[in-house]
Design an enzyme around this catalytic site. Structure first.
Site, PDB file in Angstrom:
ATOM      1  N   TRP A 151     -26.624 -48.318   2.742  1.00 11.20           N
ATOM      2  CA  TRP A 151     -25.347 -49.007   2.980  1.00 11.20           C
ATOM      3  C   TRP A 151     -24.812 -48.702   4.362  1.00 11.20           C
ATOM      4  CZ3 TRP A 151     -24.750 -53.180   0.551  1.00 11.20           C
ATOM      5  CH2 TRP A 151     -25.207 -53.315  -0.768  1.00 11.20           C
ATOM      6  N   ASP A 200     -16.454 -46.502   3.597  1.00  7.60           N
ATOM      7  CA  ASP A 200     -16.906 -47.454   2.577  1.00  7.60           C
ATOM      8  C   ASP A 200     -16.995 -46.695   1.260  1.00  7.60           C
ATOM      9  OD1 ASP A 200     -18.233 -49.091   0.822  1.00  7.60           O
ATOM     10  OD2 ASP A 200     -19.995 -49.422   2.083  1.00  7.60           O
ATOM     11  N   LYS A 209     -18.009 -51.674  -8.904  1.00  4.44           N
ATOM     12  CA  LYS A 209     -18.577 -50.392  -9.300  1.00  4.44           C
ATOM     13  C   LYS A 209     -17.583 -49.595 -10.142  1.00  4.44           C
ATOM     14  CE  LYS A 209     -21.810 -51.320  -6.099  1.00  4.44           C
ATOM     15  NZ  LYS A 209     -22.021 -51.421  -4.670  1.00  4.44           N
TER      16      LYS A 209
HETATM   17  C1  PLP Z   1     -22.345 -52.096  -3.586  1.00  3.34           C
HETATM   18  C2  PLP Z   1     -22.029 -51.547  -2.250  1.00  3.34           C
HETATM   19  C3  PLP Z   1     -21.764 -52.382  -1.151  1.00  3.34           C
HETATM   20  C4  PLP Z   1     -21.858 -53.889  -1.236  1.00  3.34           C
HETATM   21  O1  PLP Z   1     -20.774 -54.385  -1.889  1.00  3.34           O
HETATM   22  P1  PLP Z   1     -20.563 -55.972  -2.028  1.00  3.34           P
HETATM   23  O2  PLP Z   1     -19.221 -56.013  -2.681  1.00  3.34           O
HETATM   24  O3  PLP Z   1     -21.671 -56.494  -2.872  1.00  3.34           O
HETATM   25  O4  PLP Z   1     -20.564 -56.547  -0.673  1.00  3.34           O
HETATM   26  C5  PLP Z   1     -21.429 -51.799   0.046  1.00  3.34           C
HETATM   27  N1  PLP Z   1     -21.365 -50.474   0.185  1.00  3.34           N
HETATM   28  C6  PLP Z   1     -21.617 -49.630  -0.844  1.00  3.34           C
HETATM   29  C7  PLP Z   1     -21.518 -48.157  -0.643  1.00  3.34           C
HETATM   30  C8  PLP Z   1     -21.955 -50.143  -2.097  1.00  3.34           C
HETATM   31  O5  PLP Z   1     -22.193 -49.315  -3.110  1.00  3.34           O
END
Ligand code: PLP
Length: 360
Positions: free
Chosen positions: A102, A172, A196
């Site tokens: 990521w 993030d 998540k």
């Molecule tokens: C799942 C995830 C993403 C992507 O998220 P989207 O909402 O599908 O764009 C980005 N960063 C992390 C750490 C993730 O776990």
């Protein structure tokens, strides 16, 4: 009806109590004769839902008044672009910590807008740890420092918040938000896709320091400008109303659990049980440095990869599903967000021991 223990990394489980509440309100929300998803987002009923959800998130995460909460769309992936667009503010470069898949995506997107300095990377160690503070080669002139506190694929979690000496810190938090209390005041921007640990896909939570809003790079679409959303209570256009409503029910549920301190204690215990099962056997292994092991995503391998398929099949028979590891890593991954009941961990640990006895 039989609900499974779903170890998916995302979209992931939603607390059963939340689904039941949503079900009970599906056809008729509080006597309105309609579902929350059928309401005008500007009507007073929906506004009450929306305001309460935001206020509850502020309360649950103890978000100070210095920070705006935005409920957006486009996923965490859109933030990979929105962050540089909004935070460069006349500067030419940004610092990024690279701890896995990521981080890399965030870096690739940022490179479209600025010079990216990789201030630390753990790629040589196959992304099995987080760099220490001393290893970060931070630039005082960077517009901001970006990192991924929990790498969802590698199962690597920072055990500290980087000190950036005044440079805005961006995180993030897609797969770690709401898993434990954090000091929001240390962050310039926190963002997370909802699917998540918050609720359904479609909602993206952004928490941004108010003084950093309002100076975008040239050509930024207005929908990518934090100011557009901050000025309009995240209702500049039609927001993802049902996801927002459901997130509100999740925030309520977290409060009922006793807030993030209580949730953190449960998460620590759940993860602890699973890592103990892995470490207590020669059959299972997790490659991540002990102090960087994620509470939310637990990758593990079997001694013999030939057994992966059988493992998944036998697990599924016991309602333990979506344990297959990410295609880039292989093996297994158990994502155990807040909504995964402790009984799910217990069932997995029991199954793992039985499987090892039978096949190990
Ligand atoms: C799942 C995830 C993403 C992507 O998220 P989207 O909402 O599908 O764009 C980005 N960063 C992390 C750490 C993730 O776990």
């Amino acid at each position: 009806m039989s609900r499974v223990f779903n170890f998916s990394a995302g979209p992931a489980m939603v607390p059963q109590a939340v689904l039941e509440k949503a079900q009970s309100e599906m056809l008729d929300w509080h006597g309105t004769g309609m579902s929350s998803m059928e309401m005008s987002h500007r009507g007073k009923e929906y506004m009450s839902i929306a305001d309460k959800a935001m206020a509850d998130l502020r309360d649950v995460m103890a978000i100070p008044d210095t920070h705006e909460i935005l409920f957006l769309q486009g996923g965490a992936s859109s933030q990979f672009a929105m962050v540089p667009m909004n935070l460069l503010r006349g500067k030419k470069s940004a610092d990024y910590i690279n701890t896995g898949a990521w981080s890399k995506k965030a870096i690739a997107e940022a490179k479209r807008y600025c010079d990216v300095n990789i201030v630390a990377t753990t790629e040589e160690g196959k992304f099995s740890s987080a760099p220490s503070q001393a290893e970060l080669k931070l630039n005082p002139d960077a517009a901001y420092v970006h990192y991924t506190p929990n790498e969802t694929i590698g199962g690597v979690e920072f055990d500290y918040i980087p000190e950036t000496n005044g440079v805005p810190l961006v995180a993030d938090m897609s797969s770690t938000i709401l898993s434990r209390p954090i000091d929001v005041s240390k962050f310039a921007v926190i963002y997370a896709g909802a699917q998540k640990n918050i609720g359904p896909a479609g909602l993206t939570v952004v928490i941004v320091r108010k003084d950093l809003i309002g100076e975008t790079i040239d050509g930024t679409p207005s929908m990518f400008d934090y100011k557009t959303h901050a000025d309009n209570g995240s209702m500049s256009n039609t927001p993802p109303t049902y996801a927002w409503y459901l997130a509100g029910l999740v925030f309520d549920w977290i409060k009922q659990q006793g807030g993030l301190t209580a949730v953190a204690a449960i998460n620590e215990r759940k993860a602890g049980k699973l890592y103990a099962a892995i470490d207590g056997s020669d059959f299972y292994a997790n490659p991540v440095a002990i102090n960087n092991r994620s509470w939310m995503n637990v990758p593990f391998t079997l001694a013999d990869a030939e057994l992966d398929k059988v493992f998944l099949e036998e697990a599924a028979k016991l309602n333990l599903v979506t344990l297959k590891g990410h295609r880039s890593v292989g093996g297994m991954r158990a994502s155990i967000y807040n909504a995964m009941p402790e009984a799910g961990i217990d069932a997995l640990v029991k199954f793992m021991a039985e499987f090892e006895k039978k096949h190990g």
